[in-house]
Scaffold this motif. Structure first.
Motif, mmCIF file in Angstrom:
data_model
loop_
_atom_site.group_PDB
_atom_site.id
_atom_site.type_symbol
_atom_site.label_atom_id
_atom_site.label_comp_id
_atom_site.label_asym_id
_atom_site.label_seq_id
_atom_site.Cartn_x
_atom_site.Cartn_y
_atom_site.Cartn_z
ATOM 1 N N TYR A 33 0.844 -1.187 0.000
ATOM 2 C CA TYR A 33 0.000 0.000 0.000
ATOM 3 C C TYR A 33 0.883 1.242 0.000
ATOM 4 C CZ TYR A 33 -3.076 -3.653 1.632
ATOM 5 O OH TYR A 33 -3.767 -4.834 1.745
ATOM 6 N N SER A 95 3.476 0.690 2.956
ATOM 7 C CA SER A 95 3.163 -0.330 3.946
ATOM 8 C C SER A 95 3.082 -1.665 3.229
ATOM 9 C CB SER A 95 1.836 -0.008 4.637
ATOM 10 O OG SER A 95 1.523 -0.976 5.616
ATOM 11 N N ASP A 98 0.801 -7.128 6.085
ATOM 12 C CA ASP A 98 0.927 -7.368 7.513
ATOM 13 C C ASP A 98 1.216 -8.848 7.758
ATOM 14 O OD1 ASP A 98 -1.230 -6.702 10.386
ATOM 15 O OD2 ASP A 98 0.764 -7.582 10.207
ATOM 16 N N SER A 101 4.463 -9.923 12.490
ATOM 17 C CA SER A 101 5.662 -9.398 13.138
ATOM 18 C C SER A 101 5.935 -7.967 12.723
ATOM 19 C CB SER A 101 6.868 -10.268 12.792
ATOM 20 O OG SER A 101 7.078 -10.251 11.389
ATOM 21 N N THR A 102 5.456 -7.593 11.566
ATOM 22 C CA THR A 102 5.710 -6.235 11.100
ATOM 23 C C THR A 102 4.526 -5.320 11.393
ATOM 24 O OG1 THR A 102 4.836 -6.713 8.902
ATOM 25 C CG2 THR A 102 7.202 -7.030 9.248
ATOM 26 N N LEU A 103 3.345 -5.940 11.588
ATOM 27 C CA LEU A 103 2.148 -5.157 11.907
ATOM 28 C C LEU A 103 1.950 -3.998 10.940
ATOM 29 C CD1 LEU A 103 2.276 -5.248 15.781
ATOM 30 C CD2 LEU A 103 0.531 -6.250 14.330
ATOM 31 N N GLY A 104 2.194 -4.292 9.658
ATOM 32 C CA GLY A 104 1.937 -3.273 8.654
ATOM 33 C C GLY A 104 2.743 -2.008 8.866
ATOM 34 N N ARG A 105 4.006 -2.170 9.154
ATOM 35 C CA ARG A 105 4.884 -1.027 9.417
ATOM 36 C C ARG A 105 4.843 -0.031 8.258
ATOM 37 N NH1 ARG A 105 9.849 -0.914 12.434
ATOM 38 N NH2 ARG A 105 9.396 -3.076 12.959
ATOM 39 N N LEU A 106 4.832 1.250 8.594
ATOM 40 C CA LEU A 106 4.862 2.327 7.604
ATOM 41 C C LEU A 106 6.298 2.764 7.371
ATOM 42 C CD1 LEU A 106 2.100 5.024 8.241
ATOM 43 C CD2 LEU A 106 2.508 3.769 6.138
ATOM 44 N N PHE A 108 8.387 5.619 5.741
ATOM 45 C CA PHE A 108 8.228 6.973 5.219
ATOM 46 C C PHE A 108 9.419 7.369 4.355
ATOM 47 C CE2 PHE A 108 4.585 8.776 7.361
ATOM 48 C CZ PHE A 108 4.432 7.989 8.491
#
Lengths: 118, 112
Positions: A33, A95, A98, A101-106, A108
Motif C-alpha cells: 500500500y 506499507s 501485515d 511481526s511487522t504489523l503493517g509497518r509504515l 516513510f
C-alpha cells in the motif's frame, strides 16, 4: 536500503502553478500500500490517499491527483493551481503486507517541503 | 469518530522530571503506535501495541516507558530525558491487518 525515496527535499512555487512531488518505492511484496500524508506547520499528519498495489488507476480529488506506475515503482502527487495553504511537508509512505511481526509497518520517505508563495 | 487525540499539545520538562503523554482513540482499533519525529525528518516508529500488549519496541531507551491500560488509551511515560529527546511525538492507531493508520496531532516536547 531505503524503501521510499523522495528525491526533492524542497520545492518552491508561486501560487497557481502546478507542482508534482515525486515518490519512488522499493518492495519485493506483491501486495503493498502506498500513501501520501501532508504535514502542515501545526504538526499533524493528514492522510491524503491510499493506493493498493493491485489498483493502478490514477486518482483525482479536486486539485490533487496521483499517478501510480508499477512499471517504474513510482507514486507521484500533483497539485494543480497551487495555493498558499498547500505549503507543508508532504510524505510518501509504503506499507507492506501485515505478517504479524511487522504489523503493517509504515516506511516513510524523507519528505518534500513545499512552499507556495503568493 | 475518526479522531485520535493527544494531550498535552506542548510540554516543556526538565531532565529530572517525570511526565506522561496521553493518546486516545474510540475507533475500535486494536493496534496503537508511538512515533518520534525530529525537525525536518520523517516520523520514526518507537512502539507498537497489539491487543494492549507491546508487540514492537524499536530499541527505544528505557527512559521512555509505554503503557496501554485499555484498548482506547495509550500512554508514554517519560523520565530522565535528555535534550536530544526534544521532538514531536505522534500517536497513531489502526485496525489490525489494515494498512490505514490514523495519526493524532502530536505532542511537541521540549527537554531543557
Amino acid at each position: 536500503a531505503q524503501k521510499v525515496t523522495q528525491a526533492q527535499t524542497e520545492i518552491s512555487v508561486v501560487e497557481k502553478e502546478d507542482v508534482t512531488l515525486d515518490c519512488v518505492y522499493e518492495t519485493r511484496d506483491t501486495t503493498y500500500y502506498l500513501f501520501w500524508y501532508k504535514q502542515p506547520p501545526s504538526g499533524e499528519l493528514v492522510f491524503l490517499i491510499r493506493r493498493n498495489s493491485f489498483d493502478e488507476q490514477n486518482e483525482i480529488s479536486g486539485r490533487y491527483s496521483w499517478n501510480f506506475q508499477k512499471s517504474t515503482s513510482s507514486f507521484n502527487f500533483t497539485i494543480t493551481a497551487s495555493q498558499v495553504v498547500d505549503s507543508a511537508v508532504y510524505f510518501c509512505a509504503l506499507s507492506e503486507e501485515d505478517r504479524g511481526s511487522t504489523l503493517g509497518r509504515l516506511y516513510f520517505g524523507r519528505g518534500t517541503q513545499l512552499t507556495v508563495w503568493p | 469518530d475518526t479522531e485520535v487525540t493527544q494531550t498535552p499539545k506542548h510540554l516543556v520538562m526538565g531532565m529530572t522530571n517525570k511526565k506522561s503523554l496521553k493518546c486516545e482513540q474510540h475507533m475500535g482499533h486494536r493496534a496503537m503506535y508511538w512515533y518520534k519525529q525530529k525537525a525536518k525528518k520523517p516520523p520514526e516508529l518507537m512502539f507498537v501495541y497489539s491487543y494492549e500488549k507491546l508487540s514492537i519496541n524499536e530499541s527505544v531507551p528505557s527512559r521512555f516507558s509505554p503503557e496501554c491500560p485499555n484498548s482506547s488509551l495509550l500512554n508514554l511515560h517519560l523520565h530522565a530525558l535528555q535534550p536530544e529527546d526534544s521532538a514531536l511525538y505522534l500517536c497513531a492507531s489502526s485496525h489490525l491487518g489494515r494498512p490505514e493508520k490514523y495519526f493524532g496531532p502530536g505532542t511537541r516536547l521540549t527537554v531543557t
